[in-house]
Design an enzyme around this catalytic site. Structure first.
Site, short mmCIF file in Angstrom:
data_model
loop_
_atom_site.label_atom_id
_atom_site.label_comp_id
_atom_site.label_asym_id
_atom_site.label_seq_id
_atom_site.Cartn_x
_atom_site.Cartn_y
_atom_site.Cartn_z
N TYR A 54 0.81 -1.22 0.00
CA TYR A 54 0.00 0.00 0.00
C TYR A 54 0.84 1.27 0.00
O TYR A 54 0.36 2.32 -0.42
CB TYR A 54 -1.01 -0.01 1.15
CG TYR A 54 -2.21 -0.88 0.82
CD1 TYR A 54 -3.16 -0.46 -0.11
CD2 TYR A 54 -2.37 -2.15 1.36
CE1 TYR A 54 -4.23 -1.26 -0.47
CE2 TYR A 54 -3.45 -2.96 1.02
CZ TYR A 54 -4.38 -2.50 0.10
OH TYR A 54 -5.44 -3.30 -0.25
N ARG A 119 -9.86 -2.04 -13.72
CA ARG A 119 -10.47 -1.12 -12.74
C ARG A 119 -11.95 -0.94 -13.05
O ARG A 119 -12.78 -0.89 -12.15
CB ARG A 119 -9.78 0.25 -12.79
CG ARG A 119 -8.38 0.25 -12.24
CD ARG A 119 -8.32 0.14 -10.76
NE ARG A 119 -8.62 1.39 -10.08
CZ ARG A 119 -8.28 1.64 -8.83
NH1 ARG A 119 -7.65 0.73 -8.10
NH2 ARG A 119 -8.59 2.77 -8.27
N THR A 125 -14.10 1.74 -5.15
CA THR A 125 -13.58 1.19 -3.90
C THR A 125 -14.65 0.79 -2.87
O THR A 125 -14.55 -0.25 -2.23
CB THR A 125 -12.61 2.20 -3.26
OG1 THR A 125 -11.68 2.61 -4.25
CG2 THR A 125 -11.85 1.60 -2.09
N ARG A 136 -17.28 -5.39 -7.45
CA ARG A 136 -17.56 -4.84 -6.11
C ARG A 136 -19.01 -4.38 -5.97
O ARG A 136 -19.55 -4.31 -4.87
CB ARG A 136 -16.61 -3.67 -5.84
CG ARG A 136 -15.16 -4.10 -5.56
CD ARG A 136 -14.25 -2.91 -5.70
NE ARG A 136 -12.91 -3.10 -5.19
CZ ARG A 136 -11.95 -2.18 -5.32
NH1 ARG A 136 -12.20 -1.03 -5.93
NH2 ARG A 136 -10.74 -2.40 -4.83
N ASN A 156 -13.96 -5.35 0.11
CA ASN A 156 -14.36 -5.10 -1.28
C ASN A 156 -13.78 -6.12 -2.27
O ASN A 156 -13.64 -5.84 -3.45
CB ASN A 156 -14.04 -3.66 -1.68
CG ASN A 156 -12.57 -3.32 -1.53
OD1 ASN A 156 -11.73 -4.21 -1.35
ND2 ASN A 156 -12.23 -2.05 -1.64
N HIS A 159 -8.31 -6.29 -5.11
CA HIS A 159 -7.43 -5.14 -5.33
C HIS A 159 -7.03 -5.14 -6.80
O HIS A 159 -6.76 -6.20 -7.37
CB HIS A 159 -6.16 -5.21 -4.48
CG HIS A 159 -5.10 -4.26 -4.97
ND1 HIS A 159 -5.12 -2.93 -4.63
CD2 HIS A 159 -4.07 -4.42 -5.84
CE1 HIS A 159 -4.12 -2.32 -5.26
NE2 HIS A 159 -3.47 -3.21 -5.99
N GLU A 170 3.76 -2.81 -8.29
CA GLU A 170 3.04 -3.86 -7.56
C GLU A 170 3.37 -5.25 -8.13
O GLU A 170 3.50 -6.21 -7.37
CB GLU A 170 1.54 -3.60 -7.62
CG GLU A 170 1.12 -2.40 -6.77
CD GLU A 170 -0.37 -2.11 -6.81
OE1 GLU A 170 -0.80 -1.18 -6.11
OE2 GLU A 170 -1.12 -2.81 -7.54
P1 GDP Z 1 -8.64 0.97 -4.44
O1 GDP Z 1 -7.47 1.24 -5.34
O2 GDP Z 1 -9.97 1.05 -5.15
O3 GDP Z 1 -8.53 -0.29 -3.63
O4 GDP Z 1 -8.69 2.15 -3.38
P2 GDP Z 1 -7.52 3.02 -2.72
O5 GDP Z 1 -6.17 2.63 -3.26
O6 GDP Z 1 -7.93 4.45 -2.81
O7 GDP Z 1 -7.63 2.60 -1.21
C1 GDP Z 1 -7.08 1.42 -0.75
C2 GDP Z 1 -7.86 0.96 0.45
O8 GDP Z 1 -7.89 2.00 1.45
C3 GDP Z 1 -9.33 0.64 0.18
O9 GDP Z 1 -9.54 -0.66 -0.31
C4 GDP Z 1 -9.94 0.89 1.55
O10 GDP Z 1 -9.74 -0.23 2.38
C5 GDP Z 1 -9.12 2.03 2.12
N1 GDP Z 1 -9.78 3.32 1.89
C6 GDP Z 1 -9.63 4.13 0.84
N2 GDP Z 1 -10.41 5.22 0.94
C7 GDP Z 1 -11.07 5.09 2.10
C8 GDP Z 1 -12.05 5.92 2.78
O11 GDP Z 1 -12.47 6.99 2.32
N3 GDP Z 1 -12.50 5.46 3.99
C9 GDP Z 1 -12.08 4.28 4.52
N4 GDP Z 1 -12.58 3.90 5.68
N5 GDP Z 1 -11.16 3.48 3.91
C10 GDP Z 1 -10.68 3.89 2.73
MG MG Z 2 -5.47 1.69 -4.95
#
Ligand code: GDP
Ligand code: MG
Length: 201
Positions: A54, A119, A125, A136, A156, A159, A170
């Site tokens: 991450y 995506r 997300t 999702r 969700n 990834h 990654e």
């Molecule tokens: P992804 O690329 O769609 O998985 O999303 P991101 O890379 O932005 O975020 C990674 C992970 O961070 C997500 O799968 C969530 O677990 C967490 N996350 C991201 N944005 C939020 C948010 O606004 N609130 C909360 N609670 N968790 C978040």
């Molecule tokens: Mg991401």
């Protein structure tokens, strides 16, 4: 120069995807799109591996923190902190617990526009807001509000790398060179060949 069809992206079926018996369904979505599976393995990730995953983009902590704070404010809620790094630290702790709770399936999918298309069919997300028809959106019912109030990560299922740079880093983080197979998939002919010679007998 690499052709469009050489683009690669990382997909991880998270522990809940496995436990919900959705491995086949999820793989089917990417497979039916026309993408080629070039690497796949089941692993139980360590906390260190997930933290690195991450934070591979040095900006992720700031961006995710800022995005999350904005999300709270847009809903008229008070964020847990005004400091994006504090907010992300909490999210990251949740992710480390979630992602190490059981086996995951890590995969590399290859094909034209692989990153953007994966995506698109994976969906946004937060499952509550993910579009209908996406993984999702169709197979899980979590929300930030519920997961925050229960003090855990949003579940969700999947990834998927978010950009070319993320995908490149990654893939290197999850797979060695030897684990990725270069091979020809017969259907690539119909997807990419300029001349469709040889169809008629
Ligand atoms: P992804 O690329 O769609 O998985 O999303 P991101 O890379 O932005 O975020 C990674 C992970 O961070 C997500 O799968 C969530 O677990 C967490 N996350 C991201 N944005 C939020 C948010 O606004 N609130 C909360 N609670 N968790 C978040
Ligand atoms: Mg991401």
């Amino acid at each position: 120069m690499a052709h469009y069809k050489d683009e690669r992206t990382l997909v991880i079926i998270k522990p809940d995807g496995l436990q919900r018996s959705l491995v086949g369904e999820i793989i089917k979505r990417y497979e039916q799109l026309g993408l080629k599976l070039v690497g796949v393995k089941m692993v139980v990730p360590t906390e260190e591996h997930i933290e690195k995953h991450y934070t591979i983009d040095p900006e992720w902590r700031r961006i995710t923190g800022e995005k999350t704070i904005k999300g709270y404010k847009d809903k008229g809620l008070t964020p847990p902190s005004e400091d994006p790094f504090e907010v992300t630290a909490k999210i990251l702790r949740g992710l480390m617990k979630y992602m190490t709770s059981g086996p995951v399936i890590a995969m590399v999918w290859q094909g034209a526009h692989a990153i953007e298309l994966v995506r698109k069919i994976t969906g946004g997300t937060e499952p509550l807001k993910s579009d209908v028809g996406t993984i999702r959106g169709d197979y899980v019912l979590d929300s930030y509000q519920m997961s925050d109030s229960d003090g855990r990560s949003v579940r969700n299922l999947v990834h998927a790398s978010g950009s070319k740079d993320e995908a490149e880093k990654e893939i290197k983080h999850w797979f060695s060179k030897e684990e990725l197979i270069n091979y020809r998939l017969i259907q690539e002919q119909i997807l990419y060949d300029v001349n469709l010679d040889g169809l008629l007998e």
